[in-house]
Design an enzyme around this catalytic site. Sequence first.
Site, PDB file in Angstrom:
ATOM      1  N   ASP A  66      86.013  57.390  35.669  1.00 35.00           N
ATOM      2  CA  ASP A  66      85.365  56.109  35.939  1.00 35.00           C
ATOM      3  C   ASP A  66      86.335  55.107  36.581  1.00 35.00           C
ATOM      4  OD1 ASP A  66      83.621  57.511  34.261  1.00 35.00           O
ATOM      5  OD2 ASP A  66      82.896  55.687  33.294  1.00 35.00           O
ATOM      6  N   HIS A  68      84.721  51.710  37.739  1.00 32.91           N
ATOM      7  CA  HIS A  68      84.027  50.506  37.263  1.00 32.91           C
ATOM      8  C   HIS A  68      84.500  49.222  37.946  1.00 32.91           C
ATOM      9  CE1 HIS A  68      81.178  51.949  34.360  1.00 32.91           C
ATOM     10  NE2 HIS A  68      82.098  52.691  33.745  1.00 32.91           N
ATOM     11  N   ASP A  94      80.469  56.482  38.233  1.00 32.94           N
ATOM     12  CA  ASP A  94      80.687  55.152  37.667  1.00 32.94           C
ATOM     13  C   ASP A  94      81.719  54.387  38.489  1.00 32.94           C
ATOM     14  OD1 ASP A  94      78.776  55.701  35.817  1.00 32.94           O
ATOM     15  OD2 ASP A  94      80.011  55.256  34.068  1.00 32.94           O
ATOM     16  N   ASP A  97      80.025  48.290  38.438  1.00 32.05           N
ATOM     17  CA  ASP A  97      79.672  47.593  37.206  1.00 32.05           C
ATOM     18  C   ASP A  97      80.904  47.266  36.354  1.00 32.05           C
ATOM     19  OD1 ASP A  97      76.970  47.443  37.743  1.00 32.05           O
ATOM     20  OD2 ASP A  97      76.458  49.227  36.579  1.00 32.05           O
ATOM     21  N   ARG A  98      80.787  46.139  35.692  1.00 27.68           N
ATOM     22  CA  ARG A  98      81.743  45.628  34.711  1.00 27.68           C
ATOM     23  C   ARG A  98      83.016  45.054  35.320  1.00 27.68           C
ATOM     24  NH1 ARG A  98      80.353  50.241  30.808  1.00 27.68           N
ATOM     25  NH2 ARG A  98      78.695  49.342  29.527  1.00 27.68           N
ATOM     26  N   ASN A 126      76.135  57.655  35.509  1.00 23.39           N
ATOM     27  CA  ASN A 126      74.972  56.992  34.925  1.00 23.39           C
ATOM     28  C   ASN A 126      74.844  55.532  35.368  1.00 23.39           C
ATOM     29  OD1 ASN A 126      77.354  56.664  33.063  1.00 23.39           O
ATOM     30  ND2 ASN A 126      75.925  55.322  31.995  1.00 23.39           N
ATOM     31  N   HIS A 127      75.920  54.941  35.907  1.00 24.55           N
ATOM     32  CA  HIS A 127      75.821  53.567  36.407  1.00 24.55           C
ATOM     33  C   HIS A 127      75.318  53.491  37.843  1.00 24.55           C
ATOM     34  CE1 HIS A 127      77.499  50.710  33.390  1.00 24.55           C
ATOM     35  NE2 HIS A 127      77.835  51.860  32.826  1.00 24.55           N
ATOM     36  N   HIS A 176      79.636  64.051  35.684  1.00 29.14           N
ATOM     37  CA  HIS A 176      79.984  62.750  35.110  1.00 29.14           C
ATOM     38  C   HIS A 176      79.958  62.787  33.587  1.00 29.14           C
ATOM     39  CE1 HIS A 176      80.507  58.518  34.551  1.00 29.14           C
ATOM     40  NE2 HIS A 176      79.439  58.493  33.765  1.00 29.14           N
ATOM     41  N   ARG A 224      73.655  57.361  22.334  1.00 32.39           N
ATOM     42  CA  ARG A 224      73.447  56.543  23.531  1.00 32.39           C
ATOM     43  C   ARG A 224      71.963  56.334  23.832  1.00 32.39           C
ATOM     44  NH1 ARG A 224      77.997  56.125  27.121  1.00 32.39           N
ATOM     45  NH2 ARG A 224      79.701  57.583  26.699  1.00 32.39           N
ATOM     46  N   HIS A 251      83.013  59.403  31.825  1.00 28.91           N
ATOM     47  CA  HIS A 251      81.938  58.824  31.018  1.00 28.91           C
ATOM     48  C   HIS A 251      82.381  58.169  29.712  1.00 28.91           C
ATOM     49  CE1 HIS A 251      77.764  58.179  30.100  1.00 28.91           C
ATOM     50  NE2 HIS A 251      77.666  59.096  29.156  1.00 28.91           N
TER      51      HIS A 251
END
Length: 317
Positions: A66, A68, A94, A97-98, A126-127, A176, A224, A251
């Site tokens: 990731d 991010h 990923d 995001d964030r 998943n993002h 992922h 999750r 992940h």
Amino acid sequence: TVSVLYWKKGSRVRPNMDLDRWIAQIQKCEYLSEDEMKKLCRYVIEILIEESNVVKVRSPVTICGDIHGQFHDLLQLFETGGEVPTTSYIFMGDFVDRGHNSLETLTLLLLLKSRWPKHMTLLRGNHETRQVTTVYGFWDECIRKYGNPSVWRCCTEVFDCMTVSALVDNKTLCVHGGLSPHIQVLDQILTISRKQEIPNEGEFCDIVWSDPSDEVDYWSVSPRGAGWLFGAYATKRFLHTNNLDLVSRAHQLVQQGHKYQFDESVVTVWSAPNYCYRCGNEATILTIHEDQSRSFKTFTETKPQCAPNAQAPVYFL
């Protein structure tokens, strides 16, 4: 300097894409114009859509977890592992995001994919969905920087075309998230219809959401709310059936940057140091060499992380 032409619906379009100039620009954390970003997205879709659900990659290759939106750490990653195309990479999703710079992070990866497509493999995480990016920062960032959601929409169309797995030398499977009880053989991954929003259940969902667990032998419901927890026996059976040595995945945050499980048959790789600018973790990249040996390189966060006086993101879970 590389300029690109591409085809769409039988017509030749001349976007005048100066990839080398754009790469140099984004490396200075200067994002592309709205028109340039749309051209890039349309072009990279044409590359991604031709890829298999299981992209075959030859070693040596460096595998990353990731990112991010931690753009300056991504630059540090390339300094640590080597620049493209000298080093070939698999990024296991990923990208956004964030972090403070999801747009610049994704843009650089898409530009490198466009410039050297055989040296960059981008897996969907998943993002990389509409639903998640509207909650955890990427949508907000695009609105803030462009004043409208059109670039975000173009990027989500790119997400729909990203592949879901890579296979290194027919021995290491990269995804992922993890495994699925609905997938016993690799050929079943080939049947997934990936050009869509990631569903809430089923094989596609499991690949990007599942996690390994030392508390589980086979399968258990994931806390999750999507995907599964898979254990040592489920992993051993999958590897034996498909003549594999390793499942490489991302992940999950790992404080040391990487973590082996199940007698080194699963490895989690995490490549966002000091995740969310508060976790204090190291980051790692994994290289698989031509003789199938593996080596890890670790790096820590770099400065500057973001614009002066910027606050830590509120998207942390």
